[in-house]
Write a protein that holds these residues in place. Structure first.
Motif, short mmCIF file in Angstrom:
data_model
loop_
_atom_site.label_atom_id
_atom_site.label_comp_id
_atom_site.label_asym_id
_atom_site.label_seq_id
_atom_site.Cartn_x
_atom_site.Cartn_y
_atom_site.Cartn_z
N SER A 90 6.66 0.48 -8.17
CA SER A 90 6.28 1.71 -7.47
C SER A 90 6.30 1.51 -5.96
CB SER A 90 4.88 2.15 -7.89
OG SER A 90 4.84 2.51 -9.25
N LEU A 92 4.22 2.94 -2.65
CA LEU A 92 3.07 3.68 -2.16
C LEU A 92 3.45 4.32 -0.83
CD1 LEU A 92 0.19 1.12 -2.86
CD2 LEU A 92 1.09 2.90 -4.36
N VAL A 137 2.45 8.01 -4.96
CA VAL A 137 2.97 6.93 -5.79
C VAL A 137 4.28 7.40 -6.43
CG1 VAL A 137 2.51 5.36 -7.71
CG2 VAL A 137 0.60 6.21 -6.31
N GLU A 228 2.85 -3.60 -4.99
CA GLU A 228 3.77 -2.48 -4.85
C GLU A 228 4.46 -2.53 -3.49
OE1 GLU A 228 0.46 -2.05 -5.22
OE2 GLU A 228 0.01 -0.76 -6.94
#
Length: 358
Positions: A90, A92, A137, A228
């Protein structure tokens, strides 16, 4: 079968050259890659696989099709080399204001975007990350180990004796109707995948491909503790063992692949705005992206030489573009499928005619 005759010669070995080579192999073609060892934009790329423009919260050009073709392509390469090359991760997105937070939710109402953007925002619990608002996200984004992939594929091609580690000398190329001759090698086709260095190519010098320099720094930050990827002014990209890449800059000035003090200063300043912990700069890299004014890639046949092709102009989204466009090019060469007009080199044929008349 002749050891010096090939179905295609591919010049250049970034993500474009790799993808074209892979597609040719899928069609049982014998290939020779000619590329000089050293830096190119692909080798220093951050490796972020992301179909969404996170600055404006919209999809990049033709992202859905590009995404659907790219994922199995990289997964297959990962399986082929039995290395961890492509992993879902992912991103952010740090919001600078409540308005950006609201813009994120507005984007979720657009078709397809809800596949890539989560409606659940994340509160920041990392004391080393400066994120006063909740963070967006992403979904179905990933990290590609570009340098590791290029090295693995290069070793594979060298084992087959299909890789020539040398700079390409245009004055050694002979074009004879539907056949090409380069030094001791002959081929039915030649495909140029040179990235920004195409500006030195006398056959495709009429194309408006511009260099855009990007620089990364690599840092060590023990207290950052990020898994992330994070997008603020630039990307923070975890590399493991408390090491992160940060960047990349954009510049049309000083277009060589040497690192610059100005870029390092800019990146360090922006990083200090995003994180609060100490860090140490341990490396810096630079590469030149090939960009096109209409922001569309360029592929297809040379206007004069029928055995000559190009695959270029991927800009900063080569990871997303390469699998689909390489397939379209190889299908055009060997299956007579038409390349879409918006990315076809034919849209610049008038520029070739104008240059030829000078």
């Amino acid at each position: 079968m002749s050891r010096t005759h090939f179905d295609a010669i591919v010049v250049g070995f970034g993500l474009s050259g790799l993808s074209v080579s892979k597609r040719l192999e899928e069609n049982n073609k014998k290939i020779l890659i000619i590329s000089e060892a050293g830096s190119n934009a692909s080798k220093v790329a951050g490796g972020v696989f992301n179909p969404v423009v996170l600055k404006k919260f919209n999809l990049a050009w033709n992202s859905q099709e590009l995404y659907e073709n790219a994922v199995p392509f990289y997964q297959q390469l990962q399986e082929q080399f039995q290395e961890n090359l492509f992993s879902e991760k992912s991103i952010l997105r740090i919001f600078k204001s409540a308005k950006e937070q609201n813009d994120w939710f507005s984007a979720l109402g657009k078709p397809v975007l809800d596949y890539f953007l989560s409606e659940d925002l994340k509160s920041n619990t990392n004391p080393s990350l400066n994120a006063p608002y909740k963070m967006g996200v992403t979904k179905h984004t990933a990290l590609l180990e570009t340098s590791k992939l290029l090295k693995a594929y290069e070793r594979y091609l060298k084992d087959k004796d299909w890789f020539l580690d040398a700079s390409f000398q245009y004055n050694q190329l002979i074009l004879d109707n539907n056949r090409v001759q380069y030094k001791d090698y002959s081929a039915n086709h030649i495909i140029f995948c040179e990235g920004a260095s195409v500006n030195a190519n006398p056959y495709f010098g009429f194309l408006p491909i511009q260099g855009n320099k990007g620089e990364y720094i690599s840092i060590k930050a023990k207290d950052l503790q990020l898994n992330e990827m994070v997008k603020g002014s630039f990307f923070i990209i975890p590399q493991g063992k408390d090491i992160y890449k940060f960047g990349a800059t954009y510049s049309r000035d000083f277009l060589d692949d040497s690192i610059s003090v100005d870029a390092r200063t800019q990146l360090e300043q922006k990083l200090k705005e995003m994180i609060t912990c100490d860090f140490e700069v341990i490396d810096q890299e630079a590469g030149i992206r090939p960009t096109v004014p209409d922001r569309k890639p360029i592929l297809g046949q040379h206007p004069k030489h029928s055995a000559m092709y190009i695959c270029n102009g991927f800009g900063s989204r080569g990871i997303l573009f390469a699998p689909t466009l390489s397939k379209q090019l190889v299908e055009a060469i060997f299956s007579d499928k038409e390349i879409p007009k918006e990315i076809n080199v034919s849209r610049f044929y008038d520029d070739f005619e104008a240059a030829s008349s000078l």
